[in-house]
Design an enzyme around this catalytic site. Structure first.
Site, mmCIF file in Angstrom:
data_model
loop_
_atom_site.group_PDB
_atom_site.id
_atom_site.type_symbol
_atom_site.label_atom_id
_atom_site.label_comp_id
_atom_site.label_asym_id
_atom_site.label_seq_id
_atom_site.Cartn_x
_atom_site.Cartn_y
_atom_site.Cartn_z
ATOM 1 N N MET A 27 -17.061 70.691 27.186
ATOM 2 C CA MET A 27 -16.187 71.636 26.490
ATOM 3 C C MET A 27 -15.160 70.873 25.652
ATOM 4 O O MET A 27 -14.158 71.457 25.223
ATOM 5 C CB MET A 27 -15.493 72.563 27.491
ATOM 6 C CG MET A 27 -16.495 73.391 28.298
ATOM 7 S SD MET A 27 -15.816 74.925 28.954
ATOM 8 C CE MET A 27 -14.535 74.302 30.010
ATOM 9 N N LEU A 30 -12.100 65.354 25.439
ATOM 10 C CA LEU A 30 -12.822 64.339 26.213
ATOM 11 C C LEU A 30 -11.882 63.368 26.916
ATOM 12 O O LEU A 30 -10.806 63.050 26.416
ATOM 13 C CB LEU A 30 -13.755 63.557 25.284
ATOM 14 C CG LEU A 30 -14.819 64.379 24.578
ATOM 15 C CD1 LEU A 30 -15.711 63.459 23.733
ATOM 16 C CD2 LEU A 30 -15.673 65.171 25.564
ATOM 17 N N ALA A 32 -12.282 59.916 30.124
ATOM 18 C CA ALA A 32 -13.219 58.869 30.572
ATOM 19 C C ALA A 32 -14.338 59.428 31.454
ATOM 20 O O ALA A 32 -15.404 58.807 31.557
ATOM 21 C CB ALA A 32 -12.454 57.769 31.301
ATOM 22 N N GLY A 33 -14.120 60.592 32.099
ATOM 23 C CA GLY A 33 -15.185 61.196 32.907
ATOM 24 C C GLY A 33 -16.360 61.603 32.028
ATOM 25 O O GLY A 33 -17.528 61.338 32.352
ATOM 26 N N HIS A 34 -16.051 62.254 30.904
ATOM 27 C CA HIS A 34 -17.124 62.641 29.977
ATOM 28 C C HIS A 34 -17.844 61.388 29.437
ATOM 29 O O HIS A 34 -19.068 61.376 29.307
ATOM 30 C CB HIS A 34 -16.549 63.397 28.768
ATOM 31 C CG HIS A 34 -15.874 64.696 29.106
ATOM 32 N ND1 HIS A 34 -14.513 64.877 28.995
ATOM 33 C CD2 HIS A 34 -16.372 65.884 29.528
ATOM 34 C CE1 HIS A 34 -14.202 66.136 29.325
ATOM 35 N NE2 HIS A 34 -15.305 66.761 29.666
ATOM 36 N N SER A 185 -9.654 65.305 34.317
ATOM 37 C CA SER A 185 -9.988 66.672 33.928
ATOM 38 C C SER A 185 -9.254 66.965 32.625
ATOM 39 O O SER A 185 -8.122 66.515 32.429
ATOM 40 C CB SER A 185 -9.516 67.644 35.013
ATOM 41 O OG SER A 185 -9.493 68.959 34.492
#
Ligand code: AMP
Length: 297
Positions: A27, A30, A32-34, A185
């Site tokens: 979604m 962005l 670092a998780g993405h 998040s």
């Protein structure tokens, strides 16, 4: 890196790109998780393939009281991050491309979508399952990369892919965390400095229960209580739920068991709702075990 907004442009780009396709759905906003998902998707290049990402804030997965209009949007920066990470094609459809006038079909997954987030966010997983079906069809995904952070989403999508004979493989990537343990998040940017510091308690609570498990505690209730006790010590963090469920089925556990456990929680910090989880035993929190265990039942 090509960026397309329409289905026609997407199809013509996909016709030109070499397969297999590794797909990362987001979604936007962005972090670092993405990017960790993209870094895993890059593996398709070893077999000559391409990485496709989508950015779409899906209105149908937000409830009426939720943060759809406030959801952070940062398209320019997102595209730069995707490009730097090696994405070949980004699909950023406007809502009317995904839901044109006359749209009337939805995908609803049963039991596994009903507890936990499903019981707090009515309609959420119907919105997720429908949009993920559309995006996997549109992007012709061979492998799709999902984050552990949204563990129930993984279980719902895995169930749907099996039940509807969809052809994508699912890979589950461990949660990427800030230095104090807070799961990354897009919603973390809503937090004030005080709230941000307080949110560090979330991962400490899971860790405390994880340590108890490693020392031999198997009673789900004791594990839940440990999480609750640590959370309660932080007044800015308001507990929504704490769950110890069978990681394969997501059914809440009541008896001591050696089944892999999904220990998960949702809290509110001010207006912001945050999720986190870990698998027990802690040794399962890696891509291979998450992919085979989470939602496998
Ligand atoms: P979102 O943009 O929040 O819908 O997330 C897109 C994908 O990124 C989902 O598969 C998420 O589970 C995944 N994701 C979000 N946060 C993290 C994180 N901290 N670590 C790993 N994956 C994540």
């Amino acid at each position: 890196m090509e960026v397309v907004e329409t289905i026609e442009a997407l199809n013509s780009a996909l016709d030109r790109l070499p397969k297999p396709f590794g797909v990362v759905l987001t979604m936007g906003a962005l972090h670092a998780g993405h990017i960790a998902l993209v870094e895993q998707a890059i593996e398709v290049k070893a077999s000559g393939g391409s990485v496709i990402s989508t950015i779409f804030v899906n209105p149908t997965q937000f409830g009426p009281q939720e943060d759809l209009s406030a959801y952070p949007r940062a398209l320019e920066g997102d595209l730069a991050r995707f490009k730097a990470a090696g994405v070949d094609l980004v699909f950023t459809p406007p809502p009317n491309v995904m839901y044109p006038a006359g749209f009337q079909t939805t995908v609803e997954v049963g039991e596994v979508s009903q507890g936990l987030e499903g019981s707090r966010r009515p309609g959420h997983f119907k919105g997720v399952a429908t949009v993920v079906t559309k995006l996997l069809n549109l992007t012709r995904a061979d492998t799709t990369y999902f984050g552990q952070k949204d563990a129930q989403q993984v279980a719902v999508i895995k169930r749907m892919v099996r039940d509807l004979n969809m052809r994508t493989n699912i890979a589950v990537i461990p949660t990427v965390r800030e230095s104090d343990g807070l799961a990354m998040s897009s919603r973390n940017r809503y937090l004030s400095d005080y709230q941000r510091r307080a949110a560090g308690v979330i991962s400490r609570a899971l860790k405390a229960a994880g340590e108890m498990y490693e020392q031999g505690e198997r009673l789900p209730k004791a594990l839940r209580l440990t999480v609750q006790r640590v959370l309660i010590a932080e007044p800015l963090v308001e507990m929504d739920y704490v769950s110890a469920a069978d990681a394969r089925t997501l059914q809440e556990l009541h008896e001591a068991s050696d089944a892999p456990i999904l220990l998960s929680l949702a809290v509110r910090v001010g207006q912001t709702r945050l999720l986190d989880n870990c698998l027990l035993p802690l040794s399962l929190n890696n891509r291979a075990d998450l992919t085979t265990t989470l939602g496998a039942g």
